[in-house]
Design a protein around this motif. Sequence first.
Motif, short mmCIF file in Angstrom:
data_model
loop_
_atom_site.label_atom_id
_atom_site.label_comp_id
_atom_site.label_asym_id
_atom_site.label_seq_id
_atom_site.Cartn_x
_atom_site.Cartn_y
_atom_site.Cartn_z
N PRO A 128 0.91 -1.20 -0.02
CA PRO A 128 0.08 0.12 0.01
C PRO A 128 0.84 1.33 -0.10
O PRO A 128 1.89 1.37 0.52
N ASN A 129 0.40 2.30 -0.54
CA ASN A 129 0.99 3.72 -0.57
C ASN A 129 0.57 4.13 0.68
O ASN A 129 -0.56 4.43 1.05
N LEU A 130 1.69 4.25 1.77
CA LEU A 130 1.44 4.76 3.04
C LEU A 130 1.08 6.15 3.19
O LEU A 130 0.41 6.72 4.14
N ASN A 131 0.81 6.99 2.10
CA ASN A 131 0.34 8.12 2.37
C ASN A 131 -1.25 8.21 1.92
O ASN A 131 -1.78 9.24 2.38
N GLU A 132 -1.67 7.06 1.28
CA GLU A 132 -3.02 7.10 1.48
C GLU A 132 -3.81 5.80 2.21
O GLU A 132 -4.78 6.02 2.36
N ASP A 167 -3.47 0.83 7.02
CA ASP A 167 -3.46 -0.53 7.35
C ASP A 167 -4.48 -1.11 6.26
O ASP A 167 -5.23 -0.65 5.43
N TYR A 168 -4.30 -2.57 6.07
CA TYR A 168 -5.20 -3.28 5.29
C TYR A 168 -5.47 -4.59 6.06
O TYR A 168 -4.66 -5.01 6.84
N LYS A 169 -6.73 -5.36 5.56
CA LYS A 169 -6.87 -6.50 6.39
C LYS A 169 -7.87 -7.28 5.45
O LYS A 169 -8.80 -6.75 4.85
#
Length: 91
Positions: free
Chosen positions: A17-21, A24-26
């Motif tokens: 993931p783009n950490l600016n956007e 976290d993800y799940k």
Amino acid sequence: MLVDYILFITANVTVEPNLNEIRDYKYVDKQELIAMFDDPQNSFTPWFKLIARDFLFGWWDELMRRKGTNGLVEAKSLNGFVDGSKVVKMV
């Protein structure tokens, strides 16, 4: 937690993931997402709640019905299931 995206995919993927956007993800199954909706500590964008209520859970059930004998979900299309005439406009 604020939930803001929906992604359907049937593939082995590496998530970067783009950490600016994205913080976290799940990966969740349907029951876990329903439980997340019931937890007052989670918040969801209005459009995500609308999509989940009107489309997501029905799509999810249909995709699970399309699971092949190999155990993989045949998700190339929801052709014949999705009614493209229903348009939802957020104002």
